[in-house]
Design a protein around this motif. Structure first.
Motif, PDB file in Angstrom:
ATOM      1  N   TYR A 295       0.993  -1.095   0.119  1.00  0.00           N
ATOM      2  CA  TYR A 295      -0.030   0.001  -0.108  1.00  0.00           C
ATOM      3  C   TYR A 295       0.863   1.135   0.092  1.00  0.00           C
ATOM      4  CZ  TYR A 295      -3.774   3.087   1.622  1.00  0.00           C
ATOM      5  OH  TYR A 295      -4.612   4.400   1.941  1.00  0.00           O
ATOM      6  N   ASP A 296       0.712   2.261  -0.907  1.00  0.00           N
ATOM      7  CA  ASP A 296       1.270   3.431  -1.147  1.00  0.00           C
ATOM      8  C   ASP A 296       0.368   4.455  -1.419  1.00  0.00           C
ATOM      9  OD1 ASP A 296       1.212   2.976  -3.768  1.00  0.00           O
ATOM     10  OD2 ASP A 296       3.148   3.043  -4.071  1.00  0.00           O
ATOM     11  N   MET A 297       0.838   5.624  -1.956  1.00  0.00           N
ATOM     12  CA  MET A 297      -0.052   6.864  -2.139  1.00  0.00           C
ATOM     13  C   MET A 297      -0.597   6.293  -3.663  1.00  0.00           C
ATOM     14  SD  MET A 297       1.946  10.211  -0.870  1.00  0.00           S
ATOM     15  CE  MET A 297       0.855  11.376  -1.367  1.00  0.00           C
ATOM     16  N   ASN A 298       0.006   5.914  -4.505  1.00  0.00           N
ATOM     17  CA  ASN A 298      -0.669   5.638  -5.679  1.00  0.00           C
ATOM     18  C   ASN A 298      -1.837   4.415  -5.474  1.00  0.00           C
ATOM     19  OD1 ASN A 298      -0.702   5.402  -8.473  1.00  0.00           O
ATOM     20  ND2 ASN A 298       0.124   3.046  -8.633  1.00  0.00           N
ATOM     21  N   VAL A 299      -1.589   3.465  -4.696  1.00  0.00           N
ATOM     22  CA  VAL A 299      -2.696   2.400  -4.322  1.00  0.00           C
ATOM     23  C   VAL A 299      -3.896   3.524  -3.589  1.00  0.00           C
ATOM     24  CG1 VAL A 299      -3.394   0.278  -3.079  1.00  0.00           C
ATOM     25  CG2 VAL A 299      -1.232   0.505  -4.105  1.00  0.00           C
ATOM     26  N   ALA A 300      -3.490   4.072  -2.870  1.00  0.00           N
ATOM     27  CA  ALA A 300      -4.537   4.842  -1.913  1.00  0.00           C
ATOM     28  C   ALA A 300      -5.400   5.656  -3.005  1.00  0.00           C
ATOM     29  CB  ALA A 300      -3.960   5.637  -1.024  1.00  0.00           C
ATOM     30  N   ARG A 301      -4.733   6.412  -3.936  1.00  0.00           N
ATOM     31  CA  ARG A 301      -5.498   7.282  -5.002  1.00  0.00           C
ATOM     32  C   ARG A 301      -6.679   6.467  -5.788  1.00  0.00           C
ATOM     33  NH1 ARG A 301      -0.661   9.649  -5.945  1.00  0.00           N
ATOM     34  NH2 ARG A 301      -0.341   8.459  -7.718  1.00  0.00           N
ATOM     35  N   TYR A 302      -6.202   5.236  -6.416  1.00  0.00           N
ATOM     36  CA  TYR A 302      -6.947   4.313  -7.210  1.00  0.00           C
ATOM     37  C   TYR A 302      -8.191   4.050  -6.163  1.00  0.00           C
ATOM     38  CZ  TYR A 302      -4.498   3.806 -11.648  1.00  0.00           C
ATOM     39  OH  TYR A 302      -3.950   4.105 -12.796  1.00  0.00           O
ATOM     40  N   MET A 303      -8.027   3.523  -4.957  1.00  0.00           N
ATOM     41  CA  MET A 303      -8.927   2.964  -4.066  1.00  0.00           C
ATOM     42  C   MET A 303      -9.963   4.172  -3.855  1.00  0.00           C
ATOM     43  SD  MET A 303      -6.961   0.395  -1.656  1.00  0.00           S
ATOM     44  CE  MET A 303      -8.873  -0.048  -0.884  1.00  0.00           C
ATOM     45  N   LEU A 304      -9.307   5.277  -3.168  1.00  0.00           N
ATOM     46  CA  LEU A 304     -10.160   6.319  -2.635  1.00  0.00           C
ATOM     47  C   LEU A 304     -10.904   6.905  -3.748  1.00  0.00           C
ATOM     48  CD1 LEU A 304      -7.322   7.824  -0.532  1.00  0.00           C
ATOM     49  CD2 LEU A 304      -9.103   7.168   0.510  1.00  0.00           C
ATOM     50  N   GLN A 305     -10.447   7.085  -5.148  1.00  0.00           N
ATOM     51  CA  GLN A 305     -11.117   7.554  -5.976  1.00  0.00           C
ATOM     52  C   GLN A 305     -12.185   6.900  -6.630  1.00  0.00           C
ATOM     53  OE1 GLN A 305      -7.883   9.014  -8.525  1.00  0.00           O
ATOM     54  NE2 GLN A 305      -7.312  10.693  -7.392  1.00  0.00           N
ATOM     55  N   GLY A 306     -12.352   5.462  -6.350  1.00  0.00           N
ATOM     56  CA  GLY A 306     -13.026   4.619  -7.103  1.00  0.00           C
ATOM     57  C   GLY A 306     -13.987   3.789  -6.359  1.00  0.00           C
ATOM     58  N   VAL A 307     -13.778   3.603  -4.961  1.00  0.00           N
ATOM     59  CA  VAL A 307     -14.848   2.927  -4.225  1.00  0.00           C
ATOM     60  C   VAL A 307     -16.066   3.806  -3.969  1.00  0.00           C
ATOM     61  CG1 VAL A 307     -12.974   1.710  -2.802  1.00  0.00           C
ATOM     62  CG2 VAL A 307     -14.083   3.849  -1.918  1.00  0.00           C
ATOM     63  N   ASP A 308     -17.212   2.995  -3.687  1.00  0.00           N
ATOM     64  CA  ASP A 308     -18.328   3.709  -3.247  1.00  0.00           C
ATOM     65  C   ASP A 308     -18.669   4.023  -1.796  1.00  0.00           C
ATOM     66  OD1 ASP A 308     -19.402   3.245  -6.154  1.00  0.00           O
ATOM     67  OD2 ASP A 308     -19.248   1.253  -5.616  1.00  0.00           O
ATOM     68  N   VAL A 309     -17.905   3.080  -1.064  1.00  0.00           N
ATOM     69  CA  VAL A 309     -17.987   3.131   0.422  1.00  0.00           C
ATOM     70  C   VAL A 309     -16.448   2.813   0.927  1.00  0.00           C
ATOM     71  CG1 VAL A 309     -18.855   2.101   2.498  1.00  0.00           C
ATOM     72  CG2 VAL A 309     -20.510   2.181   0.564  1.00  0.00           C
ATOM     73  N   TRP A 310     -16.346   4.052   1.960  1.00  0.00           N
ATOM     74  CA  TRP A 310     -15.002   3.669   2.690  1.00  0.00           C
ATOM     75  C   TRP A 310     -15.331   3.203   3.955  1.00  0.00           C
ATOM     76  CZ3 TRP A 310     -10.610   3.183   0.542  1.00  0.00           C
ATOM     77  CH2 TRP A 310      -9.213   3.485   1.210  1.00  0.00           C
ATOM     78  N   LEU A 311     -14.751   1.940   4.584  1.00  0.00           N
ATOM     79  CA  LEU A 311     -14.896   1.324   5.904  1.00  0.00           C
ATOM     80  C   LEU A 311     -13.926   1.944   6.937  1.00  0.00           C
ATOM     81  CD1 LEU A 311     -16.478  -0.568   7.713  1.00  0.00           C
ATOM     82  CD2 LEU A 311     -15.204  -2.427   6.620  1.00  0.00           C
ATOM     83  N   ASN A 312     -14.305   2.250   8.147  1.00  0.00           N
ATOM     84  CA  ASN A 312     -13.165   2.545   9.030  1.00  0.00           C
ATOM     85  C   ASN A 312     -14.092   1.973  10.359  1.00  0.00           C
ATOM     86  OD1 ASN A 312     -11.275   3.502  10.308  1.00  0.00           O
ATOM     87  ND2 ASN A 312     -12.123   5.568  10.699  1.00  0.00           N
ATOM     88  N   ASN A 313     -13.474   1.108  11.031  1.00  0.00           N
ATOM     89  CA  ASN A 313     -14.051   0.753  12.307  1.00  0.00           C
ATOM     90  C   ASN A 313     -13.008   0.564  13.404  1.00  0.00           C
ATOM     91  OD1 ASN A 313     -14.641  -2.057  10.372  1.00  0.00           O
ATOM     92  ND2 ASN A 313     -12.856  -1.962  11.768  1.00  0.00           N
ATOM     93  N   PRO A 314     -12.184   1.709  13.831  1.00  0.00           N
ATOM     94  CA  PRO A 314     -11.347   1.417  15.054  1.00  0.00           C
ATOM     95  C   PRO A 314     -12.143   1.487  16.359  1.00  0.00           C
ATOM     96  CG  PRO A 314     -11.860   4.012  14.388  1.00  0.00           C
ATOM     97  CD  PRO A 314     -12.630   3.147  13.453  1.00  0.00           C
ATOM     98  N   ARG A 315     -11.378   1.182  17.328  1.00  0.00           N
ATOM     99  CA  ARG A 315     -12.050   1.255  18.842  1.00  0.00           C
ATOM    100  C   ARG A 315     -12.030   2.847  19.102  1.00  0.00           C
ATOM    101  NH1 ARG A 315     -12.595  -3.570  20.426  1.00  0.00           N
ATOM    102  NH2 ARG A 315     -11.145  -5.364  19.852  1.00  0.00           N
ATOM    103  N   ARG A 316     -13.169   3.528  19.358  1.00  0.00           N
ATOM    104  CA  ARG A 316     -13.014   4.662  19.925  1.00  0.00           C
ATOM    105  C   ARG A 316     -12.751   4.692  21.159  1.00  0.00           C
ATOM    106  NH1 ARG A 316     -17.277   9.377  19.637  1.00  0.00           N
ATOM    107  NH2 ARG A 316     -17.324  10.137  21.786  1.00  0.00           N
ATOM    108  N   PRO A 317     -11.765   5.705  21.605  1.00  0.00           N
ATOM    109  CA  PRO A 317     -11.277   6.966  20.930  1.00  0.00           C
ATOM    110  C   PRO A 317     -10.047   6.904  20.390  1.00  0.00           C
ATOM    111  CG  PRO A 317     -11.226   7.290  23.200  1.00  0.00           C
ATOM    112  CD  PRO A 317     -11.450   5.916  23.150  1.00  0.00           C
ATOM    113  N   LEU A 318      -9.500   5.689  19.882  1.00  0.00           N
ATOM    114  CA  LEU A 318      -8.046   5.518  19.536  1.00  0.00           C
ATOM    115  C   LEU A 318      -7.833   6.101  18.358  1.00  0.00           C
ATOM    116  CD1 LEU A 318      -7.399   1.918  20.931  1.00  0.00           C
ATOM    117  CD2 LEU A 318      -7.444   4.219  22.099  1.00  0.00           C
TER     118      LEU A 318
END
Length: 850
Positions: free
Chosen positions: A575-598
Motif C-alpha cells: 500500500y502506498d499513495m498510488n494505491v490509495a489514490r485508485y482506491m479512494l477515487q473509485g470505491v463507493d463506500v470507505w470502511l473504518n471501524n477503530p476502537r473509539r477513541p483511539l
C-alpha cells in the motif's frame, strides 16, 4: 568496487524542453494533472516503470523521443501552457494576508519525521507523513511563509509483500536520490552544504538536500556520508527502523541538526511547529543558542523559545509516545547539561509528567509540551482525549481548562480528487474550487451538476479501480510464482458494476481490519446476493515488529482465498499513495471501524469524501464532526466500551445491518435511467458539507489564525529590547513560584440563603493572604454552575473577582454571580498567578483552591 570519483549525469534535453527538468524538480507537478499528463506523454510505459517519477523518467526517455517532442507543436503548446500556470503559481499565487502589525519577519518552521508528498519520494510511512505533505501543499497554495525540515531516508519505509502463507515480508530497497525530485544543496564555492552535529562523543556530518513543494522549501538531512561511521550512516537509513537508541539518534539529528540547517541556509523562523513530539529536541537547541548568543539564563531562553513554539500531538494513547530511559538521555545529553548549566534533575524533569518522579522515563511529548506555549490535538474528540491524557502535566487544573486546543486535520483536495471529477468541478464550479477549496459558498454549485453526469464520472473511476486491481493482482501472483490458474483468476476478480467497499490503512490492531470477517456465513450472503452484490478491497501494512497486525493480514488472506470470497474480496500488497489514490477515487463506500477513541483523526475518509464516497465508520476522530445522515453512515452512536469482546460483537452486527438494510438499498435503488438518485443526492451533500471543511487550506489557515500569528507576535514581544520580555517574565515567574506557598484563602463568604430564585444574584467575598506578592500578581475567580451526582461542578461559568479592600496582610476580592438555571448549583473559588504577559491562564501551573 570502490570508486575514486563521483559525478552526477543529468538528462540532455533539447532547448525547447529544458524547463521540463525545472518542472520535474518542483513537486507542484504532483497536484496538477496537466503537468502529470505532460510526463505521461513523454512515455507512458516508462512513467509506470519509474513509479511516476518525472526525474527518473527524463533520464530514461530516448534522445530520439525527446527530439521528436521538441518539434511536436501540440506537445509544445501543452508544455508552454503548463509552464505559464506554473510560473503564475510561483510568482503571482495567493498571498497570505491575515497578519497585522510587523509581519516582515514572519516565517513558520514546520518539523516532521516524515513527509508524504508522492509515491516517487518514498520517505513516508502513512497518515502522519501524508498529512505533513498536504500541509506543505496548502501552505504553498495560500501563500503562507513556511519552511519545512525532515530527514532523508536512504531506504525510506519498507516495501511489503506476502509469502505463500499470507505473512507480511519486508524489503528495504535503496532510494536513488539523484533520480528523484530532490536536489543536493551547495554553498557559494560549489561545495556540498553540510553541517556537523555533536552526538554523544563524536561529531556527525549531515548533508542538506531540498525538495521544492510549490513555493515551500522542504529541507532534508542525510547522514549517509563516507566520513561518518557505519553506525552514524545508518541514522537516516530507515523510517521507524532500528531500536530505541536509533530512534533517539534520529530525533536528535532532526531537532538539533534541523535548527542548525535552517540557520546555515539563512532561514530565521519566528514560529516553530513540531508535528508530533519527534522533533522536540529542537527546543533544547534553540535554548542553548540563545544562551550563547544573547547571554540568557536557561530559563529565560526557555521562556523566549516556548513563546514561538507549537506542538501538535497525534497520539491518543500513552503507549504511542517515544519515551527514553534516563540512562540513555544521560548518554546523549550529559554534555548539553554541562554547557547549559542545568541540573540533571531539572533536565530530566522537562520530559516527565511528574518531574519529582525519578523512575519516570523521559517523554518527548512531555518535552514538547514544556517547551511550547501552544498545543493541539487533531480533531475535536482528540483534543478532549489529549486534555485527559496529559492532565498530570497540569495537576489541580480542571480537565476542561487544560490548554490543549484542537485543529481538525484536513486533506489537500487537489491532490486527492480524481482527474475526471476535477474536470467536472472545473466545468460547473469553475477553476477556483482547487485554489479556494475552503470556500463553502463555491461548493453550493455542485447542485448544478446533472445527476447522470456525476454518476457516470464516478462509475468510470470504479471501472479504473477494478482494472488497476486486476493488473496489480497479476503482478502479485507473478512475484509469488503462482500457477496459471491463479494468474487467470486475476482477470476475473471484482466486477466494475457493483457496490464496492474499501478498507486501507495501517494494520494496527485497534483499527480492527478483521471485524467485517466476524461472521463468514453472513458475509458470504452479502457478497453473493444475486440482485444486490457487494465486493471489498483491502490494503495496508503492519509495522515490521507488529506481529498481531501481521496476523490480521494473514487471517484475511486465508479467508479470501476460499470460495465464495476469492472473486469478491481482494488484498492489495505494498500500500502506498498510488494505491490509495485508485482506491479512494473509485470505491463507493470507505470502511473504518477503530476502537473509539483511539483514532486521533484519520484522513483517508476525508479523501474518499472528496471523491463522493460514503464513509461507513465508527464515530471516532474526524467523523464525529463530519457525520450527518446525508454524508455517510455511522456504526453505533459514539459508545465506548471496557469489554472489548462485547464491543466487537455489537459493532460487527451493526456493521452488517448497515450494509444489508441501508447501504445496498440506497445504492441499488435506481430510476428508469439507472441512476441511484438518492445516492447521488448524498454525494452532492458530501461535496457541500464535508469537502469545504475537511481540507488543508482550512486547516493551515486555522493553524495560522489560532497559533502561528499569536506565536509570532508573542515571540517578537519576548525578544524585544534584547529579550527583556523573556527576562522580565522569567523573573516574575520565579518570584511567584518562590512565594506561592504564602498565598492562602482565609475565608469565603456568600451573601445568599439556601434557596435562590432564578434570576437572583449572589455576592461572593474572598479574604486572602498574599505574603510577599501583591494583588496585581494574583487574580481571584469564582466558578459556578450545575452539580453532578458526586457534587462536582459540570462545565462551570467563570467570573473574575475584583480587589475591594486591602488591610494589613489581608486582601479582599469581591464580585457577584447570576443564577439563570434551577436545580442544584454550586460554586468554587480559586486564586491564580496573574500577569498580562502570560500566554494562557494556567501557564505557571500554580493554583490555590478554597
Amino acid at each position: 568496487m570502490k570508486t575514486i570519483y563521483k559525478f552526477a549525469v543529468v538528462p540532455s534535453l533539447p532547448e525547447p524542453l529544458k524547463r521540463l527538468r525545472e518542472l520535474a524538480s518542483n513537486m507542484w507537478w504532483c497536484w496538477n494533472f496537466d503537468a502529470i499528463e505532460l510526463f505521461i506523454r513523454l512515455d507512458r510505459n516508462l512513467w509506470e516503470e519509474t513509479a511516476h517519477n518525472p526525474v527518473a523518467l527524463l533520464g530514461r526517455v530516448s534522445q530520439e523521443r525527446l527530439e521528436f517532442l521538441a518539434n511536436d507543436r501540440a506537445f509544445m503548446h501543452s508544455l508552454n501552457a503548463v509552464l505559464d500556470r506554473f510560473d503564475n503559481a510561483m510568482s503571482n499565487g495567493r498571498v497570505f494576508k491575515n497578519l497585522e502589525g510587523d509581519s516582515s519577519n514572519f516565517l513558520v518552521a514546520y518539523f516532521s519525521l516524515e513527509f508524504g508528498l508522492h509515491e516517487s519520494l518514498p520517505v513516508y510511512s502513512g497518515g502522519l507523513g501524508v498529512l505533513a505533505g498536504d500541509h506543505l501543499k496548502s501552505s504553498s497554495d495560500i501563500g503562507l511563509p513556511l519552511v519545512a525540515v525532515g530527514l532523508l531516508y536512504r531506504e525510506g519505509y519498507f516495501r511489503q509483500y506476502l509469502n505463500a502463507d499470507g505473512w507480511q515480508q519486508e524489503t528495504y530497497p535503496d532510494n536513488d536520490f539523484y533520480n528523484m525530485p530532490i536536489v543536493p544543496l551547495f554553498d557559494e564555492d560549489g561545495n556540498p552544504q553540510k553541517l556537523h552535529v555533536n552526538l554523544h562523543d563524536r561529531s556527525v556530518s549531515v548533508r542538506l538536500w531540498k525538495v521544492q513543494v510549490g513555493r515551500i522549501p522542504l529541507i532534508l538531512l542525510d547522514t549517509n556520508l563516507e566520513e561518518n561511521s557505519l553506525d552514524d550512516r545508518e541514522i537516516t537509513a530507515q523510517l521507524y527502523g532500528g531500536d530505541l537508541e536509533m530512534r533517539l539518534k534520529q530525533e536528535y539529528i532532526l531537532g538539533l541538526g534541523g535548527v542548525d540547517a535552517l540557520k546555515k541556509l539563512g532561514f530565521n523562523p519566528t514560529v516553530f511547529h513540531m508535528n508530533e513530539g519527534h522533533s522536540a529536541f529542537l527546543g533544547l537547541k534553540r535554548i542553548k543558542d540563545l544562551m550563547k548568543n544573547r547571554g540568557l539564563t536557561f530559563w529565560e531562553a526557555m521562556e523566549a523559545c516556548s513563546s514561538g513554539s507549537l506542538f501538535t500531538t497525534h497520539t491518543p494513547v500513552p503507549a504511542g509516545i517515544d519515551k527514553f530511559p534516563p540512562a540513555l538521555m544521560d548518554k546523549y545529553f550529559w554534555k548539553y547539561r554541562e554547557e547549559t548549566g542545568i541540573s540533571r534533575d531539572d533536565f530530566l524533569g522537562l520530559g516527565r509528567e511528574d518531574p519529582s518522579n525519578h523512575d519516570e522515563p523521559f517523554s518527548l511529548a512531555v518535552l514538547a509540551l514544556r517547551l511550547s506555549d501552544r498545543y493541539n490535538g487533531v480533531s475535536k474528540l482528540h483534543g478532549e482525549v489529549s486534555r485527559k491524557m496529559w492532565r498530570k502535566v497540569w495537576p489541580e487544573i480542571p480537565v476542561d481548562e487544560i490548554p490543549i486546543n484542537h485543529v481538525t486535520n484536513g486533506i489537500h483536495n487537489k491532490t486527492w480528487v480524481s482527474h475526471e471529477l476535477g474536470n467536472l468541478f472545473d466545468r460547473y464550479l469553475g477553476p477556483r474550487w482547487a485554489e479556494y477549496t475552503e470556500d463553502a459558498d463555491l461548493w453550493g454549485a455542485v447542485d448544478q451538476i446533472p445527476d447522470a453526469e456525476l454518476w457516470k464520472t464516478h462509475e468510470r473511476r470504479r471501472e479504473r479501480l477494478v482494472g488497476f486491481v486486476r493488473k496489480r493482482m497479476k503482478q502479485q501472483f507473478e512475484k509469488r510464482g503462482a500457477s496459471k490458474t491463479e494468474m487467470n483468476l486475476a482477470d476475473e476478480v471484482l466486477n466494475p458494476d457493483i457496490l464496492t467497499i474499501g478498507f486501507a490503512r495501517r494494520f494496527a490492531t485497534y483499527k480492527r481490519a478483521t471485524l467485517i470477517f466476524s461472521d463468514l456465513v453472513r458475509l458470504a450472503r452479502i457478497i453473493t446476493d444475486t440482485e444486490r452484490p457487494v465486493q471489498f478491497i483491502f490494503a495496508g501494512k503492519a509495522h515490521p515488529k507488529d506481529n498481531e497486525g501481521k496476523e490480521f493480514i494473514r487471517k484475511i488472506i486465508h479467508i479470501i482465498r476460499k470460495e465464495p470470497f476469492r472473486h469478491s474480496v481482494v488484498f492489495l500488497e505494498d500500500y502506498d499513495m498510488n494505491v490509495a489514490r485508485y482506491m479512494l477515487q473509485g470505491v463507493d463506500v470507505w470502511l473504518n471501524n477503530p476502537r473509539r477513541p483511539l483514532e486521533a483523526s484519520g484522513t483517508s475518509g476525508m479523501k474518499a469524501s472528496a471523491n463522493g464516497a460514503m464513509n461507513l465508520s465508527v464515530l471516532d476522530g474526524w467523523w464525529c464532526e463530519g457525520y450527518t445522515p446525508d454524508t455517510g453512515y455511522s456504526i453505533g452512536r459514539g459508545e465506548e466500551y471496557t469489554d472489548l469482546a462485547l464491543q466487537d460483537d455489537v459493532e460487527y452486527r451493526a456493521l452488517y445491518d448497515l450494509i444489508e438494510k441501508e447501504i445496498v438499498h440506497d445504492f441499488y435503488t435506481r430510476g428508469r435511467d439507472g441512476i441511484p438518485r438518492t445516492w447521488v443526492s448524498r454525494m452532492k451533500s458530501i461535496f457541500k458539507e464535508v469537502v469545504p471543511v475537511f481540507n488543508t487550506n482550512r486547516m493551515v489557515m486555522e493553524y495560522a489564525n489560532k497559533f502561528y500569528i499569536p506565536a509570532h507576535s508573542r515571540w517578537n514581544m519576548m525578544r524585544s529590547g534584547d529579550y527583556n520580555g523573556a527576562r522580565n517574565l522569567t523573573a516574575w515567574k520565579g518570584k511567584v513560584k518562590a512565594n506561592w506557598h504564602e498565598v492562602k484563602i482565609v475565608k469565603v463568604e456568600t451573601a445568599s440563603h439556601e434557596n435562590v430564585k432564578v434570576g437572583e444574584t449572589i455576592g461572593v467575598k474572598v479574604e486572602v493572604t498574599l505574603g510577599h506578592l501583591s494583588p496585581k500578581d494574583v487574580s481571584a475567580q469564582v466558578l459556578f454552575g450545575s452539580l453532578n451526582p458526586d457534587g462536582e461542578l459540570v462545565t462551570p461559568q467563570v467570573r473574575d473577582l475584583s480587589v475591594s479592600e486591602t488591610r494589613e496582610n489581608i486582601t479582599v476580592y469581591e464580585g457577584t454571580i447570576s443564577c439563570h438555571n434551577s436545580g442544584m448549583q454550586g460554586l468554587a473559588v480559586r486564586l491564580l498567578p496573574s500577569n498580562e504577559a502570560l500566554s494562557y491562564l494556567h501557564e505557571t501551573g500554580l493554583i490555590r483552591w478554597a
